[in-house]
Write a protein that holds these residues in place. Structure first.
Motif, PDB file in Angstrom:
ATOM      1  N   GLN A 193       0.830  -1.206   0.000  1.00  0.00           N
ATOM      2  CA  GLN A 193       0.000   0.000   0.000  1.00  0.00           C
ATOM      3  C   GLN A 193       0.868   1.262   0.000  1.00  0.00           C
ATOM      4  N   VAL A 194       1.893   1.289   0.835  1.00  0.00           N
ATOM      5  CA  VAL A 194       2.786   2.448   0.901  1.00  0.00           C
ATOM      6  C   VAL A 194       3.474   2.644  -0.442  1.00  0.00           C
TER       7      VAL A 194
ATOM      8  N   ARG B 248       2.428   1.655  -3.340  1.00  0.00           N
ATOM      9  CA  ARG B 248       1.424   2.075  -4.320  1.00  0.00           C
ATOM     10  C   ARG B 248       1.125   3.568  -4.209  1.00  0.00           C
ATOM     11  N   TYR B 249       0.978   4.059  -2.967  1.00  0.00           N
ATOM     12  CA  TYR B 249       0.730   5.489  -2.770  1.00  0.00           C
ATOM     13  C   TYR B 249       1.931   6.318  -3.215  1.00  0.00           C
ATOM     14  N   ALA B 250       3.144   5.834  -2.948  1.00  0.00           N
ATOM     15  CA  ALA B 250       4.344   6.562  -3.353  1.00  0.00           C
ATOM     16  C   ALA B 250       4.425   6.658  -4.873  1.00  0.00           C
TER      17      ALA B 250
ATOM     18  N   SER C 213       1.952   6.405  -7.016  1.00  0.00           N
ATOM     19  CA  SER C 213       0.858   7.271  -7.481  1.00  0.00           C
ATOM     20  C   SER C 213       1.209   8.746  -7.316  1.00  0.00           C
ATOM     21  N   THR C 214       1.818   9.083  -6.191  1.00  0.00           N
ATOM     22  CA  THR C 214       2.221  10.465  -5.949  1.00  0.00           C
ATOM     23  C   THR C 214       3.289  10.899  -6.940  1.00  0.00           C
TER      24      THR C 214
END
Length: 118
Positions: free
Chosen positions: A84-85, A87-89, A91-92
């Motif tokens: 999850q981390v 994936r968020y990184a 995406s950002t």
């Protein structure tokens, strides 16, 4: 999570039928509630233990197997959190890259004379 909710999740946990969110809540509750942990141990001994004793030679380590299953569940949760981390990184970073590309494209258009200055 309440003890009643945790007790309803014991059999789905044993059968690996919990979602990641349910698994996380269940594991956290089992860590802190001795009564629910005992309930899990009892169900595990009855459900899994009897199946394994029929298959094996009678020397099956039920308590050790439950401990390994709980450790494995925690490892699954750690991998999911790490994913999850990441994936968020990503995406950002992708969003930031799109903004930079857009700004560079505007600069190119300005230099090419597509924008009229007032």
């Amino acid at each position: 999570m309440t003890c009643m909710e945790a007790e309803k999740m014991v059999i789905p946990y044993i059968n690996d039928q919990l979602s990641v969110t349910e698994l996380e809540d269940f594991i956290e509750h089992i860590k802190t509630c001795e009564n629910c942990r005992e309930e899990l141990e009892i169900h595990y001994m009855v459900d899994v233990g009897l199946k394994k004793l029929d298959e094996a030679d009678g020397t099956y380590d039920i308590v050790g197997d439950l401990k390994r299953k709980l450790e494995s569940s925690e490892a699954v949760l750690r991998r999911f959190f790490t994913f999850q981390v990441a994936r968020y990184a990503v995406s950002t970073l992708m969003a930031m890259a799109l903004v930079v590309i857009f700004l560079l494209q505007l600069r190119i258009w300005k230099q090419a004379g597509f924008f009229i200055s007032i």
